[in-house]
Design an enzyme around this catalytic site. Sequence first.
Site, mmCIF file in Angstrom:
data_model
loop_
_atom_site.group_PDB
_atom_site.id
_atom_site.type_symbol
_atom_site.label_atom_id
_atom_site.label_comp_id
_atom_site.label_asym_id
_atom_site.label_seq_id
_atom_site.Cartn_x
_atom_site.Cartn_y
_atom_site.Cartn_z
ATOM 1 N N LYS A 204 54.778 -37.709 -29.838
ATOM 2 C CA LYS A 204 53.954 -37.245 -30.809
ATOM 3 C C LYS A 204 53.720 -35.815 -30.589
ATOM 4 O O LYS A 204 53.486 -35.263 -29.605
ATOM 5 C CB LYS A 204 52.585 -38.079 -30.310
ATOM 6 N N ARG A 225 45.679 -29.708 -29.781
ATOM 7 C CA ARG A 225 46.035 -30.668 -28.751
ATOM 8 C C ARG A 225 47.334 -30.177 -28.010
ATOM 9 O O ARG A 225 48.133 -30.776 -27.701
ATOM 10 C CB ARG A 225 46.296 -31.994 -29.378
ATOM 11 N N LYS A 256 56.144 -39.620 -34.183
ATOM 12 C CA LYS A 256 55.058 -39.290 -35.001
ATOM 13 C C LYS A 256 54.950 -37.473 -35.209
ATOM 14 O O LYS A 256 54.670 -36.958 -34.148
ATOM 15 C CB LYS A 256 53.753 -39.936 -34.541
ATOM 16 N N SER A 282 49.067 -38.987 -42.117
ATOM 17 C CA SER A 282 48.236 -38.445 -43.344
ATOM 18 C C SER A 282 48.573 -37.446 -44.169
ATOM 19 O O SER A 282 48.786 -37.451 -45.216
ATOM 20 C CB SER A 282 46.825 -38.288 -42.692
ATOM 21 N N TYR A 321 50.438 -45.431 -44.775
ATOM 22 C CA TYR A 321 49.169 -45.760 -45.697
ATOM 23 C C TYR A 321 49.560 -46.599 -47.077
ATOM 24 O O TYR A 321 48.642 -47.211 -47.710
ATOM 25 C CB TYR A 321 48.319 -44.516 -45.966
#
Length: 331
Positions: A204, A225, A256, A282, A321
Site C-alpha cells: 500500500k 503517512r 493499492k 478513490s 466503487y
Amino acid sequence: MTQPGDPLSLPLVRPRRLRTTAAMRRLVAETAVAPRQLVLPVFVREGLSEPRPIGSMPGVVQHTRSSLLKAVAEAAELGLGGVMLFGIPAEKDAIGTGATDPSGILNLAITDVVAEVGDALTVMSDLCLDEFTDHGHCGVLGTDGRVDNDQTLQRYAEMALAQAAAGIDMVGPSGMMDGQVRAVREALDAAGHVEVSILAYSAKYASAFFGPFREAVDSSLEGDRRTYQQDPANAREGVREAVLDVAEGADVVMVKPALGYLDVVRAVRDAVPVPVAAYNVSGEYSMLEAAAAHGWIDREAAILETLTSIHRAGADVILTYWASEAARLIR
Ligand code: PBG
C-alpha cells in the site's frame, strides 16, 4: 527478386484476422473480468438518517445502517464477490476506541450485513484505526508523536477480535504496520476464529490518489503517512511486503492503488501462490467520473477498460466503487 528465406517472400502475417467480428474477438479474448471477482467498498456513518453524498466521489455515498443493507443486498443479487466495509464513527479519540467497541458503527454494520447477505457474499472489513482516531493516523502515537508500530499491533489484534465477534468473514488490515498480519492471525487463532481469513493490504503506497477517500471517511489526518505506507518509487519493496505477508499468514494479498502500480500487481502475482487483489482507489474513480461528467471520455467503456487492465496485469480480485455497475455492464 526475393530469395528463399528472405522475409519478403513470406506471406504477410495478418493478426487483424482475429479482430474481424465481435464473435471472433470474444472467442480469442485472453482475459475477462467476472462479477464474482469484484468487491464493492461501502461506507457507513454513525448517526445518519439519510444517505449522504460524498462530494469528491460523485455517485458514492456514506450509508445509513439501513441504506447499507440495500446496497449489499443488491451486490449479492448481482453476483459480486464481496463487500468491504468502512465505518465512520461519531466520536474519535487518540486510540480509536470506536474500532474495538462492540457497539461501534463498523462492528454493528458487520453484524447487520452478515445477517442480510449470509454466505452470498464474502463480507470484508477495513482493519485500521484511521477512521477512529482524532489524529487520523492508522495507528496509535508514541510519546515522540510518531506512529508506534508495536503498540498499534495490540490495537489491531483487539480490532480483529471485535470484528470476528461481530461475524466477519475476512478482515483487511490496511495500516501497513510491520507484523500486522501475524498479530491478527495469532489473535484470531487464539480465540478460536480459525476460519476468519485475512486480506492483507501488503503493498500500500503513500498515494495522492487516496485524496477523495479522505472526504468519504471524514478523515482528521494532517500531514501524511509516509513513515508507514510505501514510497511510490519502489516496486521490489512491494513484492517483499507481499511475500512477508504470505509468510505471516495472509490468505490474499493486495496492491493499492491499482492503476499506477500495475507493474507491482504483475510482480506480486508472479511471486506469491495466493490470490492477489488490487484496489481501484478513490482518486482513480473520481478522475474518470470527472472526465466523463465533462463529456471528455466514454464513461462505461473507460470503466470496463480500467477493470480489464487491472485484471490483465494479474489481479484475481478487484476492489472498485464501480463493482455493482460493472457487474450490470458485464452481464
Ligand atoms: C485506510 C484506508 C485508506 C483507503 C482504504 N483504507 C486511506 C489511506 O490509507 O489514507 C483508501 C481507499 C481509497 O482511496 O479508495 N483505512
